[in-house]
Design a protein around this motif. Structure first.
Motif, PDB file in Angstrom:
ATOM      1  N   ALA A  27       7.095 -24.076  -7.266  1.00 50.38           N
ATOM      2  CA  ALA A  27       5.956 -23.695  -8.105  1.00 50.38           C
ATOM      3  C   ALA A  27       5.872 -22.167  -8.167  1.00 50.38           C
ATOM      4  O   ALA A  27       6.348 -21.478  -7.261  1.00 50.38           O
ATOM      5  N   PRO A  28       5.237 -21.628  -9.233  1.00 48.09           N
ATOM      6  CA  PRO A  28       5.048 -20.179  -9.303  1.00 48.09           C
ATOM      7  C   PRO A  28       4.323 -19.677  -8.049  1.00 48.09           C
ATOM      8  O   PRO A  28       3.367 -20.294  -7.580  1.00 48.09           O
ATOM      9  N   CYS A  29       4.827 -18.570  -7.507  1.00 50.87           N
ATOM     10  CA  CYS A  29       4.256 -18.062  -6.260  1.00 50.87           C
ATOM     11  C   CYS A  29       4.488 -16.564  -6.139  1.00 50.87           C
ATOM     12  O   CYS A  29       5.234 -15.974  -6.908  1.00 50.87           O
ATOM     13  N   PHE A  30       3.818 -15.985  -5.157  1.00 56.69           N
ATOM     14  CA  PHE A  30       4.037 -14.576  -4.869  1.00 56.69           C
ATOM     15  C   PHE A  30       4.033 -14.329  -3.376  1.00 56.69           C
ATOM     16  O   PHE A  30       3.484 -15.112  -2.599  1.00 56.69           O
ATOM     17  N   VAL A  31       4.704 -13.244  -3.000  1.00 57.07           N
ATOM     18  CA  VAL A  31       4.753 -12.785  -1.619  1.00 57.07           C
ATOM     19  C   VAL A  31       4.344 -11.313  -1.636  1.00 57.07           C
ATOM     20  O   VAL A  31       4.385 -10.662  -2.686  1.00 57.07           O
ATOM     21  N   GLU A  32       3.959 -10.799  -0.489  1.00 58.80           N
ATOM     22  CA  GLU A  32       3.558  -9.394  -0.400  1.00 58.80           C
ATOM     23  C   GLU A  32       4.048  -8.828   0.917  1.00 58.80           C
ATOM     24  O   GLU A  32       4.053  -9.508   1.932  1.00 58.80           O
ATOM     25  N   ASP A  33       4.520  -7.592   0.849  1.00 57.43           N
ATOM     26  CA  ASP A  33       4.911  -6.897   2.066  1.00 57.43           C
ATOM     27  C   ASP A  33       4.319  -5.492   2.003  1.00 57.43           C
ATOM     28  O   ASP A  33       4.161  -4.931   0.918  1.00 57.43           O
ATOM     29  N   ALA A  34       3.980  -4.966   3.135  1.00 54.20           N
ATOM     30  CA  ALA A  34       3.352  -3.646   3.188  1.00 54.20           C
ATOM     31  C   ALA A  34       3.929  -2.852   4.346  1.00 54.20           C
ATOM     32  O   ALA A  34       4.497  -3.419   5.280  1.00 54.20           O
ATOM     33  N   GLY A  35       3.760  -1.551   4.262  1.00 56.20           N
ATOM     34  CA  GLY A  35       4.232  -0.697   5.333  1.00 56.20           C
ATOM     35  C   GLY A  35       3.405   0.564   5.441  1.00 56.20           C
ATOM     36  O   GLY A  35       2.818   1.021   4.461  1.00 56.20           O
ATOM     37  N   LEU A  36       3.359   1.103   6.640  1.00 54.98           N
ATOM     38  CA  LEU A  36       2.701   2.369   6.926  1.00 54.98           C
ATOM     39  C   LEU A  36       3.794   3.425   7.041  1.00 54.98           C
ATOM     40  O   LEU A  36       4.678   3.316   7.893  1.00 54.98           O
TER      41      LEU A  36
END
Length: 189
Positions: A59-68
């Motif tokens: 199914a349509p989806c999203f992921v997220e990644d972040a960094g300092l």
């Protein structure tokens, strides 16, 4: 049908859900164990992650990644922020910066979406690293990050509404939900 946010992080999901609701987009959290590649560029991490999560969830989806990204540490911990937080924590970062005058830093976020198209949305917020942990809200590096906009408080001293008005993640999620709300039908939503 709700849009799927693939994350095991409940805090990230709550931030995203709050923003998505403003655009009348329903999201659902799923913990799909996709493989996260290791590279220095957040966009290069989330794009294949979203594609893999899409294949696994169907199914349509999203992921997220972040960094300092800390200037005095040449961008460290950057995309390795989660691992560094688990091993050194905020106190370890503060020790690395003892005696350092340049405490400028930037939080960056990349959101990868996969449905009928593949898109990456990025956000960032500039700030400084505090000299000690402050506040009890938020998670991760929030107690040591003071955004340039928003006064002298760390993210951990702000309400979720205030943090969502300023944060890197809110910035990338808002770009995404604006795009998705305009393209929902074309994306199968």
């Amino acid at each position: 049908m709700p849009l799927i946010f693939v994350t095991s992080n409940q805090h990230k999901f709550e931030e995203a859900r709050t923003l998505a609701e403003e655009y009348e987009i329903e999201i659902e959290q799923r913990d799909v164990p996709y493989i996260e590649i290791q590279t220095d560029n957040l966009a290069d991490i989330v794009k294949p992650g979203a594609q893999q999560a899409y294949r696994m969830s169907g199914a349509p989806c999203f992921v997220e990644d972040a960094g300092l990204f800390i200037n005095a540490l040449n961008g460290f911990p950057g995309p390795y922020s989660s691992y560094v937080f688990k091993t050194l924590g905020n106190q370890g970062i503060l020790r690395l910066l003892e005696g350092v005058d340049d405490r400028r830093a930037e939080f960056r976020s990349a959101l990868g979406y996969c449905g009928n198209s593949i898109k990456v949305f990025e956000g960032k917020v500039k700030g400084t690293i505090a000299k000690e942990e402050r506040g009890s809200k938020g998670f991760g590096y929030d107690p040591i990050f003071i955004p340039d906009m928003g006064g002298e408080g760390t993210f951990a001293e702000m309400s979720m509404e205030m943090k969502n008005a300023l944060s890197h993640r809110a910035n990338s999620i808002e770009k995404f939900v604006k795009w998705y709300s305009k393209n929902k039908k074309a994306e199968g939503g």
